[in-house]
Design a protein around this motif. Structure first.
Motif, short mmCIF file in Angstrom:
data_model
loop_
_atom_site.label_atom_id
_atom_site.label_comp_id
_atom_site.label_asym_id
_atom_site.label_seq_id
_atom_site.Cartn_x
_atom_site.Cartn_y
_atom_site.Cartn_z
N VAL A 55 0.84 -1.21 0.00
CA VAL A 55 0.00 0.00 0.00
C VAL A 55 0.87 1.25 0.00
O VAL A 55 0.62 2.20 -0.76
CB VAL A 55 -0.93 0.00 1.24
CG1 VAL A 55 -1.72 1.28 1.32
CG2 VAL A 55 -1.85 -1.21 1.20
N VAL A 56 1.88 1.27 0.82
CA VAL A 56 2.69 2.47 1.01
C VAL A 56 3.56 2.75 -0.21
O VAL A 56 3.69 3.91 -0.62
CB VAL A 56 3.56 2.33 2.28
CG1 VAL A 56 4.56 3.46 2.40
CG2 VAL A 56 2.67 2.25 3.51
N LEU A 57 4.13 1.73 -0.81
CA LEU A 57 5.05 1.94 -1.93
C LEU A 57 4.40 2.64 -3.12
O LEU A 57 4.94 3.63 -3.62
CB LEU A 57 5.67 0.60 -2.33
CG LEU A 57 7.05 0.65 -2.96
CD1 LEU A 57 8.05 1.28 -2.03
CD2 LEU A 57 7.49 -0.74 -3.34
N PRO A 58 3.24 2.21 -3.61
CA PRO A 58 2.61 2.93 -4.72
C PRO A 58 2.16 4.35 -4.34
O PRO A 58 2.24 5.27 -5.17
CB PRO A 58 1.40 2.08 -5.09
CG PRO A 58 1.69 0.74 -4.56
CD PRO A 58 2.54 0.96 -3.34
N VAL A 59 1.71 4.52 -3.11
CA VAL A 59 1.28 5.86 -2.69
C VAL A 59 2.46 6.82 -2.67
O VAL A 59 2.38 7.95 -3.18
CB VAL A 59 0.59 5.79 -1.30
CG1 VAL A 59 0.37 7.18 -0.74
CG2 VAL A 59 -0.71 5.03 -1.41
N VAL A 60 3.58 6.38 -2.13
CA VAL A 60 4.77 7.22 -2.09
C VAL A 60 5.28 7.48 -3.51
O VAL A 60 5.69 8.61 -3.84
CB VAL A 60 5.87 6.57 -1.21
CG1 VAL A 60 7.18 7.32 -1.34
CG2 VAL A 60 5.42 6.53 0.23
N GLY A 61 5.21 6.48 -4.38
CA GLY A 61 5.61 6.67 -5.77
C GLY A 61 4.74 7.69 -6.48
O GLY A 61 5.24 8.54 -7.23
N ALA A 62 3.43 7.65 -6.26
CA ALA A 62 2.52 8.61 -6.88
C ALA A 62 2.79 10.03 -6.37
O ALA A 62 2.78 10.99 -7.15
CB ALA A 62 1.08 8.21 -6.60
#
Length: 54
Positions: free
Chosen positions: A33-40
């Motif tokens: 969950v955190v990895l895509p949010v931080v990437g966006a």
């Protein structure tokens, strides 16, 4: 007759070790969950910087 050691209270260090949670085990389920949010967020910030500098 042999002594039964069942009536001896456990050591506090043993109790803490038995109930201790590994930090890695608490973080790993959040990675998908955190990895895509931080990437966006990073892509948005980099695009905003690029547009504002142009």
């Amino acid at each position: 007759m042999a002594h039964d050691h069942h009536d001896i209270a456990p050591n506090q260090a043993d109790v803490e070790a038995a109930h201790a949670r590994d930090v890695t085990e608490t973080v790993v389920p959040l990675i998908p969950v955190v990895l895509p949010v931080v990437g966006a967020v990073m892509m948005f910030l980099l695009a905003f910087i690029a547009v504002s500098m142009a």
